[in-house]
Write an enzyme that holds these catalytic residues in place. Sequence first.
Site, PDB file in Angstrom:
ATOM      1  N   SER A  13       0.803  -1.326  -0.066  1.00  0.00           N
ATOM      2  CA  SER A  13       0.053  -0.245  -0.092  1.00  0.00           C
ATOM      3  C   SER A  13       0.751   1.327  -0.212  1.00  0.00           C
ATOM      4  O   SER A  13       0.446   2.245  -0.539  1.00  0.00           O
ATOM      5  CB  SER A  13      -0.913  -0.011   1.152  1.00  0.00           C
ATOM      6  OG  SER A  13      -0.428   0.147   2.289  1.00  0.00           O
ATOM      7  N   ASN A  14       2.135   1.372   0.630  1.00  0.00           N
ATOM      8  CA  ASN A  14       2.970   2.437   0.473  1.00  0.00           C
ATOM      9  C   ASN A  14       3.501   2.687  -1.026  1.00  0.00           C
ATOM     10  O   ASN A  14       3.538   3.648  -1.211  1.00  0.00           O
ATOM     11  CB  ASN A  14       4.183   2.086   1.710  1.00  0.00           C
ATOM     12  CG  ASN A  14       3.690   2.537   2.977  1.00  0.00           C
ATOM     13  OD1 ASN A  14       3.291   3.900   3.010  1.00  0.00           O
ATOM     14  ND2 ASN A  14       3.371   1.733   4.022  1.00  0.00           N
ATOM     15  N   LYS A  66      23.671 -13.805   1.780  1.00  0.00           N
ATOM     16  CA  LYS A  66      22.805 -12.613   1.863  1.00  0.00           C
ATOM     17  C   LYS A  66      23.411 -11.547   1.208  1.00  0.00           C
ATOM     18  O   LYS A  66      22.538 -10.802   0.249  1.00  0.00           O
ATOM     19  CB  LYS A  66      22.570 -11.982   3.172  1.00  0.00           C
ATOM     20  CG  LYS A  66      21.528 -13.197   3.989  1.00  0.00           C
ATOM     21  CD  LYS A  66      21.411 -12.686   5.373  1.00  0.00           C
ATOM     22  CE  LYS A  66      20.439 -13.626   6.143  1.00  0.00           C
ATOM     23  NZ  LYS A  66      20.513 -13.844   7.652  1.00  0.00           N
ATOM     24  N   MET A  91      10.514  -7.214   4.001  1.00  0.00           N
ATOM     25  CA  MET A  91      10.781  -7.879   5.403  1.00  0.00           C
ATOM     26  C   MET A  91      12.006  -8.466   5.540  1.00  0.00           C
ATOM     27  O   MET A  91      12.441  -9.493   6.075  1.00  0.00           O
ATOM     28  CB  MET A  91       9.767  -8.938   5.695  1.00  0.00           C
ATOM     29  CG  MET A  91       8.395  -8.553   5.469  1.00  0.00           C
ATOM     30  SD  MET A  91       7.973  -6.973   6.508  1.00  0.00           S
ATOM     31  CE  MET A  91       7.987  -7.917   7.955  1.00  0.00           C
ATOM     32  N   ARG A  92      13.114  -7.636   4.974  1.00  0.00           N
ATOM     33  CA  ARG A  92      14.635  -8.285   5.304  1.00  0.00           C
ATOM     34  C   ARG A  92      15.600  -7.155   5.698  1.00  0.00           C
ATOM     35  O   ARG A  92      15.414  -5.911   5.189  1.00  0.00           O
ATOM     36  CB  ARG A  92      15.151  -8.898   3.935  1.00  0.00           C
ATOM     37  CG  ARG A  92      14.759 -10.198   3.810  1.00  0.00           C
ATOM     38  CD  ARG A  92      15.024 -10.469   2.175  1.00  0.00           C
ATOM     39  NE  ARG A  92      14.056 -11.704   1.844  1.00  0.00           N
ATOM     40  CZ  ARG A  92      14.250 -12.890   2.605  1.00  0.00           C
ATOM     41  NH1 ARG A  92      15.317 -13.272   3.267  1.00  0.00           N
ATOM     42  NH2 ARG A  92      13.184 -13.834   2.515  1.00  0.00           N
ATOM     43  N   HIS A 110       8.881   3.041   8.764  1.00  0.00           N
ATOM     44  CA  HIS A 110       8.631   2.177   9.846  1.00  0.00           C
ATOM     45  C   HIS A 110       7.256   2.672  10.587  1.00  0.00           C
ATOM     46  O   HIS A 110       7.076   3.602  11.162  1.00  0.00           O
ATOM     47  CB  HIS A 110       9.981   2.291  10.798  1.00  0.00           C
ATOM     48  CG  HIS A 110       9.591   1.475  12.003  1.00  0.00           C
ATOM     49  ND1 HIS A 110       9.723  -0.147  11.766  1.00  0.00           N
ATOM     50  CD2 HIS A 110       9.407   1.708  13.253  1.00  0.00           C
ATOM     51  CE1 HIS A 110       9.421  -0.603  13.165  1.00  0.00           C
ATOM     52  NE2 HIS A 110       9.126   0.626  13.897  1.00  0.00           N
TER      53      HIS A 110
HETATM   54  C1  GRF Z   1       3.763  -0.779   6.902  1.00  0.00           C
HETATM   55  O1  GRF Z   1       3.257  -0.737   7.997  1.00  0.00           O
HETATM   56  C2  GRF Z   1       5.132  -0.216   6.832  1.00  0.00           C
HETATM   57  O2  GRF Z   1       5.377   0.687   7.868  1.00  0.00           O
HETATM   58  C3  GRF Z   1       6.155  -1.412   7.406  1.00  0.00           C
HETATM   59  O3  GRF Z   1       5.532  -2.373   6.693  1.00  0.00           O
HETATM   60  C4  GRF Z   1       4.131  -2.350   6.179  1.00  0.00           C
HETATM   61  C5  GRF Z   1       3.993  -2.366   4.900  1.00  0.00           C
HETATM   62  O4  GRF Z   1       2.605  -2.128   4.346  1.00  0.00           O
HETATM   63  N1  GRF Z   1       7.413  -1.396   7.082  1.00  0.00           N
HETATM   64  P1  GRF Z   1       2.373  -1.979   2.679  1.00  0.00           P
HETATM   65  O5  GRF Z   1       3.004  -3.311   2.329  1.00  0.00           O
HETATM   66  O6  GRF Z   1       3.171  -0.808   2.204  1.00  0.00           O
HETATM   67  O7  GRF Z   1       0.876  -2.001   2.654  1.00  0.00           O
END
Ligand code: GRF
Length: 221
Positions: A13-14, A66, A91-92, A110
């Site tokens: 979503s971001n 990595k 997520m890394r 964050h």
């Molecule tokens: C968000 O809450 C962001 O702050 C965190 O992971 C989530 C990602 O959400 N790092 P999206 O995938 O952008 O919807």
Amino acid sequence: MLKIGVLASGRGSNFQAVMDAIKDGRIKNAAIALLVTDKPDAYAIERARANAIPFVYLAPRDYPTKDAYFEKIARELAERGVGLVLLAGFMRIVRRPLLDAFPWKVMNIHPALLPSFPGLHGQRQAADYGVKISGCTVHFVDEGMDTGPIIIQAAVPVRHDDTEESLSERILEHEHRIYPEAVRLFAEGRLEVQGKKVVIKGFRSDEAALVNPPLENFYLS
Ligand code: GRF
């Protein structure tokens, strides 16, 4: 024209919020050149498809280390002329080869007011702790876990009965406002890292303070 690379593992979503800001002209002279994902079923891929943005799925297990994985990501981004990398629910922990290839050009969002509540489940940590104000932070990425220089933050009041879900929902609204704003400031060449601080050229503070619970009742009674 600033070319942006986005790294996402999930919902995206971001990523969408930044795409929207480019589309409606809030961010000028920028385009998203590539989405990189480490999850073949990330919903972010659907968003890339819907917006005709190239994407690549890179499986970490295909790389011996990595560092080798992040070297590959850096190469993919460099080949497309990327000048800014956005972590958007990736997520890394990012490794040196990517950071060295893009010095102070990797941002993350964050869901807490850093340096409080870094790592996973920032919203749950804040709700469980009982803070009255949490929020979200966009920062440049360094080698640590959510430790890099802070660009912009939004404060969000926390309710005593908030759950991880309810607080996440309210914080997310503000994530979608501040991430595009950080990208805009970067695209306009207004961000400069000086040690731990990010100096924003042309910034004026309005000095408004958020107090939670608010003071109004006290003054009215
Ligand atoms: C968000 O809450 C962001 O702050 C965190 O992971 C989530 C990602 O959400 N790092 P999206 O995938 O952008 O919807």
